[in-house]
Structure formats: structure tokens, C-alpha cells
Design a protein around this motif. Structure first.
Motif, PDB file in Angstrom:
ATOM      1  N   GLU A 141       0.815  -1.218   0.000  1.00  8.43           N
ATOM      2  CA  GLU A 141       0.000   0.000   0.000  1.00  8.43           C
ATOM      3  C   GLU A 141       0.851   1.272   0.000  1.00  8.43           C
ATOM      4  O   GLU A 141       0.316   2.377  -0.030  1.00  8.43           O
ATOM      5  N   ALA A 142       2.160   1.120   0.038  1.00 11.90           N
ATOM      6  CA  ALA A 142       3.052   2.285   0.112  1.00 11.90           C
ATOM      7  C   ALA A 142       3.246   2.918  -1.258  1.00 11.90           C
ATOM      8  O   ALA A 142       3.124   2.268  -2.297  1.00 11.90           O
ATOM      9  N   ARG A 143       3.574   4.223  -1.238  1.00 13.21           N
ATOM     10  CA  ARG A 143       3.954   4.948  -2.449  1.00 13.21           C
ATOM     11  C   ARG A 143       5.378   5.456  -2.249  1.00 13.21           C
ATOM     12  O   ARG A 143       5.769   5.791  -1.139  1.00 13.21           O
ATOM     13  N   GLY A 144       6.140   5.527  -3.339  1.00 11.08           N
ATOM     14  CA  GLY A 144       7.539   5.910  -3.196  1.00 11.08           C
ATOM     15  C   GLY A 144       8.010   6.902  -4.235  1.00 11.08           C
ATOM     16  O   GLY A 144       7.547   6.897  -5.374  1.00 11.08           O
ATOM     17  N   LEU A 145       8.945   7.744  -3.819  1.00 15.60           N
ATOM     18  CA  LEU A 145       9.619   8.684  -4.712  1.00 15.60           C
ATOM     19  C   LEU A 145      11.113   8.566  -4.482  1.00 15.60           C
ATOM     20  O   LEU A 145      11.594   8.718  -3.360  1.00 15.60           O
ATOM     21  N   GLY A 146      11.864   8.267  -5.535  1.00 18.32           N
ATOM     22  CA  GLY A 146      13.314   8.233  -5.462  1.00 18.32           C
ATOM     23  C   GLY A 146      13.893   9.454  -6.147  1.00 18.32           C
ATOM     24  O   GLY A 146      13.443   9.824  -7.234  1.00 18.32           O
ATOM     25  N   MET A 147      14.892  10.075  -5.529  1.00 25.66           N
ATOM     26  CA  MET A 147      15.494  11.281  -6.083  1.00 25.66           C
ATOM     27  C   MET A 147      17.011  11.143  -6.081  1.00 25.66           C
ATOM     28  O   MET A 147      17.606  10.670  -5.103  1.00 25.66           O
ATOM     29  N   ASP A 148      17.635  11.548  -7.184  1.00 24.01           N
ATOM     30  CA  ASP A 148      19.085  11.453  -7.321  1.00 24.01           C
ATOM     31  C   ASP A 148      19.550  12.595  -8.215  1.00 24.01           C
ATOM     32  O   ASP A 148      18.832  12.994  -9.133  1.00 24.01           O
ATOM     33  N   LYS A 149      20.751  13.101  -7.955  1.00 24.48           N
ATOM     34  CA  LYS A 149      21.254  14.204  -8.773  1.00 24.48           C
ATOM     35  C   LYS A 149      21.788  13.737 -10.119  1.00 24.48           C
ATOM     36  O   LYS A 149      21.978  14.537 -11.037  1.00 24.48           O
ATOM     37  N   SER A 150      22.019  12.434 -10.254  1.00 28.43           N
ATOM     38  CA  SER A 150      22.620  11.883 -11.466  1.00 28.43           C
ATOM     39  C   SER A 150      21.545  11.490 -12.484  1.00 28.43           C
ATOM     40  O   SER A 150      20.698  10.641 -12.206  1.00 28.43           O
ATOM     41  N   SER A 151      21.612  12.093 -13.668  1.00 28.76           N
ATOM     42  CA  SER A 151      20.681  11.717 -14.739  1.00 28.76           C
ATOM     43  C   SER A 151      20.858  10.254 -15.120  1.00 28.76           C
ATOM     44  O   SER A 151      19.877   9.560 -15.442  1.00 28.76           O
ATOM     45  N   GLU A 152      22.109   9.773 -15.088  1.00 26.63           N
ATOM     46  CA  GLU A 152      22.359   8.378 -15.438  1.00 26.63           C
ATOM     47  C   GLU A 152      21.734   7.432 -14.415  1.00 26.63           C
ATOM     48  O   GLU A 152      21.153   6.402 -14.778  1.00 26.63           O
ATOM     49  N   ALA A 153      21.852   7.771 -13.136  1.00 27.20           N
ATOM     50  CA  ALA A 153      21.235   6.937 -12.101  1.00 27.20           C
ATOM     51  C   ALA A 153      19.713   6.935 -12.250  1.00 27.20           C
ATOM     52  O   ALA A 153      19.069   5.883 -12.098  1.00 27.20           O
ATOM     53  N   ILE A 154      19.148   8.080 -12.546  1.00 27.99           N
ATOM     54  CA  ILE A 154      17.697   8.155 -12.726  1.00 27.99           C
ATOM     55  C   ILE A 154      17.257   7.285 -13.902  1.00 27.99           C
ATOM     56  O   ILE A 154      16.248   6.568 -13.818  1.00 27.99           O
ATOM     57  N   SER A 155      18.015   7.298 -14.993  1.00 25.20           N
ATOM     58  CA  SER A 155      17.646   6.457 -16.142  1.00 25.20           C
ATOM     59  C   SER A 155      17.699   4.980 -15.772  1.00 25.20           C
ATOM     60  O   SER A 155      16.824   4.194 -16.171  1.00 25.20           O
ATOM     61  N   LEU A 156      18.702   4.585 -14.984  1.00 28.85           N
ATOM     62  CA  LEU A 156      18.819   3.189 -14.559  1.00 28.85           C
ATOM     63  C   LEU A 156      17.671   2.805 -13.629  1.00 28.85           C
ATOM     64  O   LEU A 156      17.067   1.726 -13.774  1.00 28.85           O
ATOM     65  N   SER A 157      17.355   3.669 -12.676  1.00 27.05           N
ATOM     66  CA  SER A 157      16.272   3.354 -11.731  1.00 27.05           C
ATOM     67  C   SER A 157      14.932   3.252 -12.450  1.00 27.05           C
ATOM     68  O   SER A 157      14.092   2.409 -12.086  1.00 27.05           O
ATOM     69  N   ARG A 158      14.724   4.069 -13.474  1.00 28.23           N
ATOM     70  CA  ARG A 158      13.471   3.978 -14.230  1.00 28.23           C
ATOM     71  C   ARG A 158      13.392   2.688 -15.038  1.00 28.23           C
ATOM     72  O   ARG A 158      12.304   2.122 -15.206  1.00 28.23           O
ATOM     73  N   GLU A 159      14.534   2.205 -15.515  1.00 29.70           N
ATOM     74  CA  GLU A 159      14.548   0.907 -16.194  1.00 29.70           C
ATOM     75  C   GLU A 159      14.170  -0.206 -15.221  1.00 29.70           C
ATOM     76  O   GLU A 159      13.398  -1.114 -15.560  1.00 29.70           O
ATOM     77  N   ASN A 160      14.696  -0.141 -13.996  1.00 29.79           N
ATOM     78  CA  ASN A 160      14.339  -1.133 -12.986  1.00 29.79           C
ATOM     79  C   ASN A 160      12.870  -1.021 -12.601  1.00 29.79           C
ATOM     80  O   ASN A 160      12.198  -2.041 -12.373  1.00 29.79           O
ATOM     81  N   LEU A 161      12.373   0.192 -12.543  1.00 28.31           N
ATOM     82  CA  LEU A 161      10.962   0.405 -12.234  1.00 28.31           C
ATOM     83  C   LEU A 161      10.067  -0.293 -13.256  1.00 28.31           C
ATOM     84  O   LEU A 161       9.106  -0.989 -12.899  1.00 28.31           O
ATOM     85  N   CYS A 162      10.395  -0.142 -14.513  1.00 26.80           N
ATOM     86  CA  CYS A 162       9.611  -0.788 -15.577  1.00 26.80           C
ATOM     87  C   CYS A 162       9.713  -2.307 -15.498  1.00 26.80           C
ATOM     88  O   CYS A 162       8.713  -3.018 -15.685  1.00 26.80           O
ATOM     89  N   LEU A 163      10.908  -2.808 -15.210  1.00 31.23           N
ATOM     90  CA  LEU A 163      11.096  -4.253 -15.115  1.00 31.23           C
ATOM     91  C   LEU A 163      10.254  -4.864 -14.000  1.00 31.23           C
ATOM     92  O   LEU A 163       9.763  -5.993 -14.121  1.00 31.23           O
ATOM     93  N   LEU A 164      10.058  -4.113 -12.925  1.00 33.24           N
ATOM     94  CA  LEU A 164       9.363  -4.643 -11.752  1.00 33.24           C
ATOM     95  C   LEU A 164       7.868  -4.335 -11.753  1.00 33.24           C
ATOM     96  O   LEU A 164       7.131  -4.839 -10.898  1.00 33.24           O
ATOM     97  N   GLY A 165       7.418  -3.509 -12.679  1.00 34.69           N
ATOM     98  CA  GLY A 165       5.993  -3.225 -12.775  1.00 34.69           C
ATOM     99  C   GLY A 165       5.429  -2.445 -11.602  1.00 34.69           C
ATOM    100  O   GLY A 165       4.280  -2.657 -11.207  1.00 34.69           O
ATOM    101  N   LEU A 166       6.223  -1.520 -11.053  1.00 34.18           N
ATOM    102  CA  LEU A 166       5.766  -0.740  -9.896  1.00 34.18           C
ATOM    103  C   LEU A 166       5.468   0.718 -10.247  1.00 34.18           C
ATOM    104  O   LEU A 166       5.371   1.567  -9.363  1.00 34.18           O
ATOM    105  N   SER A 167       5.298   1.006 -11.517  1.00 30.81           N
ATOM    106  CA  SER A 167       5.136   2.396 -11.968  1.00 30.81           C
ATOM    107  C   SER A 167       3.907   3.085 -11.405  1.00 30.81           C
ATOM    108  O   SER A 167       3.855   4.317 -11.342  1.00 30.81           O
ATOM    109  N   ALA A 168       2.914   2.334 -10.994  1.00 35.27           N
ATOM    110  CA  ALA A 168       1.698   2.938 -10.441  1.00 35.27           C
ATOM    111  C   ALA A 168       1.933   3.542  -9.063  1.00 35.27           C
ATOM    112  O   ALA A 168       1.193   4.452  -8.644  1.00 35.27           O
TER     113      ALA A 168
END
Length: 286
Positions: A141-168
């Protein structure tokens, strides 16, 4: 090696010897992971089939990966993935490799908030997204926001987000919390595994760390305390009243971080990691 034949036992032994000679302390374990990854079986199955021949077409691939590991390229970069809290995450040089110590942080958080937690989680310095993704995977039931100063890290985390199906329930945004003011909604839970190494500690780290992990994800000024100090200041604008903060800190830093917390937090605690280091500090916001 093209015309040579090896059993699984032989190739693991030879690979282990090679890696030990290259200074890899986890040589046997890493050899097993590489072989099991390429033949698509478990490490346990390798030993059940110890005397079976390695498929001929896999020998050169195994050799190439073992040579890479001998060059002190991290195993997780070679396999392009890491196991973290029962999740398989994509892993490469864009972000810090998640560590077993941080898996323990996730366990401590879940023990504290309970599996019925339904609030908002903020992960500062989110890297691969490992912490917030693991938490939201277990806290349904939790909602999450991840924040990072690195554009590369953000791109990687978004790829993992899609792989895990937690985008909602989870999102990632670029944000430099050392320079910018936090202007998002207040959260129930703030978590971070921030940079906490001094320059000297970083220089003396293994090549897998100081040559392959992003330096900005590891090193902090003021002897490793600058990011932790800033986090505690930022938390005043980020946490709801009685919200919780959970931090991973460096060796010898726990007492000083707890002292910094005294004016704005209560129920301040710390826990040791598996090596006996006071690695985790957590508290509630006044």
C-alpha cells in the motif's frame, strides 16, 4: 580452450585459482555465479552435476567473464544485474552497486513500520532504485519517490521500475539535495544511503569500488559527514510530524549523527550491521 573439455568442477577450480591470483577475495563464489549464470542453472545444481561436462559453446564465454572479473570489474557489472531483497535489478556503472548492508536497512525499516504501512516514502540518493523499489515491493500500500542528482542513475532506476511493474506507486526524479530546496509533498518515511566515505577511505577501497562505482555516490566532504548533515537539515521540510527517518552511515559516524539529531528528532536509535558496525540510525521527527 576451443578443443578442450572441462567438467563443472574443473572449470570452477581453474577459475577460482585464476581470480585468487588476481587478488579477488570472493574468487570461488564469483566463479560459481559466472558459470551458473551462463549455463542458466543454480549454484547448487553445479555441485549436483560436478562431474558433468560444461557445454563446449559456453567455455569461451566463461573464460571471457572470468578474465573481466580478474581485471577487477565488479561481478554485478559483468552479469549486468544484482540480487537485492528478492528482486533482480539491472546494475551497471551508472549507479552504486547495492550492498548486502543496505538489504539489512530494508529489513529494519519493514520491521519498524510494519507490512500494513500505507504512507509515502522518499529515498534520497536513490541510485539503482533498490531501496524504494524493495520497500514498495513488500509494502503493498506504500507509495515511493526516489530522487538522485545523477541523470544516469535516474535512467537506470526507471529501467528497474519498468522491469518490476511498480510504476503505479513509484516514481523517480532528478534532484540535487545538496544544492536545491525540497519542494515536494511531505512524506511519512525518509530513507537514504548517502555518500559517507572520506576521500582517504575512497582511495584505499578495493578497485571494484574506487574504479567502477560513481565517486559522487560514495564520497562526502567534512570527513564523510557533509551529506548526512544536509539530509538532517532537509528532513525538516520533507518529513511530516512524527515521520520516520532511516539512514545508513559510515564506520564511526553513528554517534555523531545521533548527536546532530537531538534537537529535531526523538526515539533516536542505531543498529549494527552483520560485521558489528553501527551502520543504521533511525528516529522520528518532532
Amino acid at each position: 580452450m576451443q578443443n578442450e573439455y572441462f567438467t563443472f568442477g574443473e572449470i570452477i577450480r581453474k577459475s577460482t585459482e585464476f581470480l585468487l591470483n588476481k587478488g579477488v577475495s570472493s574468487a570461488k563464489c564469483d566463479s560459481e555465479w559466472i558459470v551458473s549464470h551462463l549455463v542458466k542453472t543454480s549454484r547448487m545444481e553445479l555441485y549436483l552435476n560436478f562431474d558433468d561436462l560444461v557445454p563446449q559453446e559456453k567455455i569461451s564465454e566463461i573464460r571471457n567473464m572470468i578474465v573481466q572479473r580478474g581485471r577487477r570489474i565488479p561481478l554485478q557489472h559483468i552479469l549486468e544485474s544484482v540480487q537485492f531483497c528478492d528482486l533482480r535489478l539491472k546494475c551497471d556503472g551508472r549507479a552504486l552497486i547495492p550492498r548486502p548492508e543496505t538489504e539489512r536497512l530494508v529489513e529494519i525499516i519493514i520491521e519498524s513500520v510494519g507490512e500494513t504501512f500505507n504512507g509515502k516514502i522518499l529515498d534520497l540518493g536513490s541510485g539503482t532504485g533498490a531501496i524504494v523499489l524493495a520497500l514498495c515491493n513488500q509494502l503493498k500500500e506504500a507509495r515511493g519517490l526516489g530522487m538522485d542528482k545523477s541523470s544516469e542513475a535516474i535512467s537506470l532506476s526507471r529501467e528497474n521500475l519498468c522491469l518490476l511493474g511498480l510504476s503505479a506507486r513509484v516514481s523517480f526524479q532528478k534532484f540535487d539535495w545538496m544544492l536545491e530546496d525540497y519542494k515536494q509533498e511531505k512524506v511519512d518515511l525518509l530513507i537514504s544511503n548517502p555518500p559517507y566515505l572520506s576521500v582517504e577511505e575512497w582511495k584505499s577501497a578495493d578497485p571494484e569500488v574506487n574504479k567502477h562505482d560513481p565517486k559522487d555516490a560514495l564520497v562526502s566532504a567534512e570527513g564523510g559527514l557533509a551529506h548526512l548533515r544536509k539530509l538532517l537539515d532537509l528532513s525538516k521540510n520533507a518529513l511530516k510530524k512524527d515521520g520516520q527517518i532511516f539512514l545508513e552511515v559510515g564506520m564511526g559516524q553513528a554517534e555523531e549523527v545521533m548527536e546532530m539529531m537531538k534537537d529535531t528528532f526523538y526515539d533516536i536509535e542505531n543498529r549494527k550491521d552483520f560485521c558489528g558496525v553501527r551502520r543504521y540510525v533511525f528516529a522520528r521527527f518532532c
